[in-house]
Design a protein around this motif. Structure first.
Motif, short mmCIF file in Angstrom:
data_model
loop_
_atom_site.label_atom_id
_atom_site.label_comp_id
_atom_site.label_asym_id
_atom_site.label_seq_id
_atom_site.Cartn_x
_atom_site.Cartn_y
_atom_site.Cartn_z
N ASN A 71 36.27 65.98 82.25
CA ASN A 71 35.17 65.98 81.28
C ASN A 71 35.47 66.91 80.12
O ASN A 71 35.15 66.59 78.96
CB ASN A 71 33.87 66.41 81.96
CG ASN A 71 33.35 65.34 82.90
OD1 ASN A 71 33.66 64.16 82.72
ND2 ASN A 71 32.58 65.73 83.90
N LYS A 72 36.07 68.05 80.41
CA LYS A 72 36.40 69.01 79.36
C LYS A 72 37.44 68.43 78.41
O LYS A 72 37.31 68.55 77.18
CB LYS A 72 36.93 70.30 79.99
CG LYS A 72 37.30 71.38 78.98
CD LYS A 72 37.82 72.60 79.68
CE LYS A 72 38.33 73.63 78.67
NZ LYS A 72 38.88 74.83 79.33
N LEU A 90 38.89 66.00 73.25
CA LEU A 90 39.44 64.86 72.54
C LEU A 90 38.42 64.27 71.58
O LEU A 90 38.75 63.92 70.43
CB LEU A 90 39.91 63.79 73.54
CG LEU A 90 40.53 62.51 72.93
CD1 LEU A 90 41.78 62.85 72.13
CD2 LEU A 90 40.84 61.50 74.03
N GLY A 91 37.18 64.17 72.05
CA GLY A 91 36.11 63.67 71.18
C GLY A 91 35.89 64.57 69.98
O GLY A 91 35.69 64.09 68.85
N THR A 112 36.29 65.56 64.36
CA THR A 112 36.64 66.54 63.33
C THR A 112 37.58 65.96 62.30
O THR A 112 37.36 66.09 61.08
CB THR A 112 37.27 67.80 63.97
OG1 THR A 112 36.35 68.36 64.91
CG2 THR A 112 37.59 68.83 62.90
N VAL A 113 38.66 65.32 62.76
CA VAL A 113 39.64 64.72 61.84
C VAL A 113 38.97 63.66 60.97
O VAL A 113 39.17 63.61 59.76
CB VAL A 113 40.83 64.12 62.62
CG1 VAL A 113 41.75 63.35 61.68
CG2 VAL A 113 41.60 65.22 63.33
N THR A 114 38.15 62.81 61.61
CA THR A 114 37.45 61.76 60.86
C THR A 114 36.48 62.37 59.83
O THR A 114 36.43 61.93 58.68
CB THR A 114 36.67 60.84 61.82
OG1 THR A 114 37.57 60.32 62.80
CG2 THR A 114 36.01 59.71 61.06
N GLY A 115 35.73 63.38 60.27
CA GLY A 115 34.77 64.02 59.38
C GLY A 115 35.43 64.72 58.20
O GLY A 115 34.96 64.62 57.06
N VAL A 116 36.54 65.41 58.47
CA VAL A 116 37.25 66.11 57.40
C VAL A 116 37.82 65.10 56.40
O VAL A 116 37.74 65.30 55.18
CB VAL A 116 38.37 67.00 57.98
CG1 VAL A 116 39.29 67.50 56.87
CG2 VAL A 116 37.77 68.19 58.72
N TYR A 117 38.37 64.00 56.91
CA TYR A 117 38.91 62.97 56.01
C TYR A 117 37.81 62.38 55.13
O TYR A 117 37.98 62.26 53.91
CB TYR A 117 39.58 61.86 56.82
CG TYR A 117 39.92 60.65 55.98
CD1 TYR A 117 40.99 60.69 55.09
CD2 TYR A 117 39.16 59.48 56.04
CE1 TYR A 117 41.31 59.60 54.29
CE2 TYR A 117 39.46 58.39 55.24
CZ TYR A 117 40.53 58.45 54.38
OH TYR A 117 40.82 57.37 53.59
N ILE A 143 37.91 72.95 65.39
CA ILE A 143 38.31 72.65 66.78
C ILE A 143 38.34 73.92 67.62
O ILE A 143 37.88 73.92 68.78
CB ILE A 143 39.68 71.93 66.80
CG1 ILE A 143 39.54 70.53 66.22
CG2 ILE A 143 40.24 71.88 68.21
CD1 ILE A 143 40.85 69.78 66.09
N LYS A 144 38.88 75.01 67.07
CA LYS A 144 38.89 76.28 67.82
C LYS A 144 37.47 76.73 68.16
O LYS A 144 37.20 77.15 69.30
CB LYS A 144 39.58 77.36 66.99
CG LYS A 144 41.10 77.31 67.04
CD LYS A 144 41.70 78.47 66.28
CE LYS A 144 43.23 78.45 66.36
NZ LYS A 144 43.83 79.59 65.60
N GLU A 145 36.57 76.62 67.20
CA GLU A 145 35.17 77.02 67.43
C GLU A 145 34.54 76.13 68.51
O GLU A 145 33.84 76.63 69.41
CB GLU A 145 34.40 76.89 66.12
CG GLU A 145 32.89 77.03 66.22
CD GLU A 145 32.44 78.43 66.57
OE1 GLU A 145 31.23 78.62 66.82
OE2 GLU A 145 33.29 79.33 66.62
N ALA A 146 34.80 74.82 68.43
CA ALA A 146 34.22 73.90 69.41
C ALA A 146 34.77 74.16 70.81
O ALA A 146 34.03 74.15 71.80
CB ALA A 146 34.51 72.45 68.99
#
Length: 360
Positions: free
Chosen positions: A5-6, A11-12, A17-22, A339-342
Motif C-alpha cells: 500500500n505504501k 507511486l500515485g 506530481t509529475v502530471t501536475g508540474v507539467y 515527493i519528499k514532503e509527501a
C-alpha cells in the motif's frame, strides 16, 4: 500488505506530481507569468521603496512610482544604446555588402574549382550547377517566402500591441504589490496552504539565486576565454567581442559556436591556420565549460546531482522549447520537493518548518 500500500501511494504521488508540474508549467504558468514577473520586480524594488519611505518619508506609492521610473529609464537607456549600436552596424554592413558579396563569390569560385579538380570533371561544372540552382532559390524566396514574411510582419505588429497591453498590466501590478505589500503578506501567511506552498517556494527561491550565480560565473569565465582568444589573434575589439560572445553563449539555442565556428572556418579559407586553431580551441573550451562545469555548479547549489540537472535541462528544452532550459530544473526541484514532503507524511515523519535560518 502495508509495504505494498505504501509503494502504491508513493507511486500515485509521483504520477500526480509529475502530471501536475507539467500541466502547471505548460498551461498555468503562461497565464500568470506577467504577474509573477511583476512580483519579482516589486520584490527587487522594495528595498529602495522602504529606504525612501523611512528616510525621506515618501509614501510607498510615490516611492514605487519613482523607483519604477528609475528602473524604466535604466532599461530604456540600455535598450536604446544596444539598438543604436546594432542599427549602426547594420547600416555599415549594408554599405559594405557589395564588397562582402564579391569576397564571398571569390571563395565560392575557389571552392568550386577545387571540387572540379578533386572530382576530375571539367572546370566550371560545379560553379554552373550552383549558380543555376541559386537562381531557382531566388525565385522560391520571391514567390513563397516573401509573402509568408509579410503575413508574419502583420502578426508581429498585432503581437506588439498585445505586448504593450501586458506591459501596462505588469506596471500597475508592480505598483499595487508594493503599495499594499503588508496586506498581501498577511493574507498569504493566513492561507491554509501557506506552510505547504512555502516548502516549495523556498526551494525555488534558492534555485533562482543559484541559477543567477551560476550564469554569472559562466558568463565571466566564457567572456574571459573569448577575450583572451581575441587578444591572441590580435583582434582590435578583443574585449567587446569577447563579452559579446559570452552574452550570446548564455542563450541555450544560440551558444558561442554560432559565432566561433563560422569564424574559424572563414579563417581556414583565408589560410590563417593560427587564428582558426585559437578560435576552435576557445570554442571547445567554452563547450566543455558549459556542459561540465555548469551542471556541477548549478546542481551542487540546489542539492541535485549534476547529471540530473543536465537531464532536466535537456528534457525541459525538448518539452517547453527555449525557456525549458530554466523550466526543466524548476520542474525537477518542484517534483523532488513535493515527493519528499509527501513521502515524509506517508511515513508519519514531521517535516521541519522552513524559515530563513534553515533554508538551504
Amino acid at each position: 500488505m502495508f509495504k505494498v500500500n505504501k509503494k502504491v501511494k508513493i507511486l500515485g504521488v509521483v504520477i500526480l506530481t509529475v502530471t501536475g508540474v507539467y500541466i502547471g508549467l505548460e498551461y498555468v504558468l503562461p497565464l500568470f507569468a506577467p504577474f509573477i514577473i511583476a512580483y519579482l520586480i516589486a520584490a527587487a524594488l522594495l528595498p529602495l521603496v522602504r529606504f525612501l519611505n523611512q528616510k525621506l518619508r515618501l509614501p510607498k506609492l510615490l516611492g514605487a512610482i519613482l523607483s519604477l521610473c528609475l528602473l524604466s529609464a535604466l532599461v530604456g537607456f540600455i535598450v536604446y544604446y544596444v539598438c543604436d549600436m546594432l542599427l549602426q552596424q547594420v547600416v555599415a554592413l549594408l554599405k559594405n555588402f557589395p564588397i562582402y558579396l564579391a569576397v564571398l563569390t571569390g571563395y565560392i569560385d575557389s571552392l568550386c574549382s577545387g571540387c572540379d579538380k578533386v572530382l576530375g570533371i571539367k572546370l566550371g561544372t560545379v560553379q554552373n550547377f550552383i549558380y543555376t540552382n541559386f537562381d531557382g532559390v531566388l525565385i522560391v524566396i520571391k514567390n513563397k517566402i516573401m509573402p509568408v514574411i509579410t503575413t508574419r510582419s502583420i502578426n508581429l505588429l498585432i503581437g506588439m500591441v498585445g505586448f504593450i497591453g501586458i506591459l501596462l498590466i505588469m506596471l500597475v501590478s508592480i505598483l499595487l504589490l508594493i503599495k499594499d505589500e503588508e496586506q498581501y503578506k498577511e493574507g498569504v501567511r493566513n492561507s491554509y496552504f501557506y506552510k505547504d506552498i512555502q516548502i516549495v517556494t523556498s526551494k525555488l527561491s534558492h534555485m533562482g539565486k543559484a541559477y543567477l550565480k551560476t550564469q554569472g560565473i559562466m558568463l565571466l569565465f566564457i567572456s574571459l576565454i573569448c577575450t583572451l582568444s581575441m587578444f591572441l589573434i590580435h583582434n582590435k575589439y578583443a574585449l567587446l567581442v569577447g563579452i559579446g560572445i559570452g552574452v550570446v553563449d548564455a542563450f541555450p539555442i544560440l551558444g558561442s559556436g554560432m559565432i566561433l565556428v563560422p569564424w574559424a572556418i572563414i579563417s581556414l579559407f583565408q589560410k590563417d591556420v593560427y587564428s582558426a586553431a585559437i578560435i576552435l580551441t576557445a570554442y571547445v573550451s567554452c563547450m566543455l565549460l558549459r556542459n561540465t562545469v555548469e551542471p556541477r555548479l548549478f546542481g551542487n547549489r540546489i542539492g541535485i546531482k549534476p547529471v540530473y540537472t543536465m537531464m532536466a535541462m535537456y528534457v525541459g528544452v525538448k518539452v517547453f522549447g527555449l525557456f525549458g532550459f530554466l523550466l526543466g530544473p524548476v520542474g525537477l526541484v518542484m517534483i523532488v520537493t513535493i515527493i519528499k514532503e509527501a513521502v515524509n507524511r506517508i511515513d508519519g515523519r514531521k517535516v521541519p518548518e522552513v524559515t530563513p535560518d534553515n533554508q538551504e
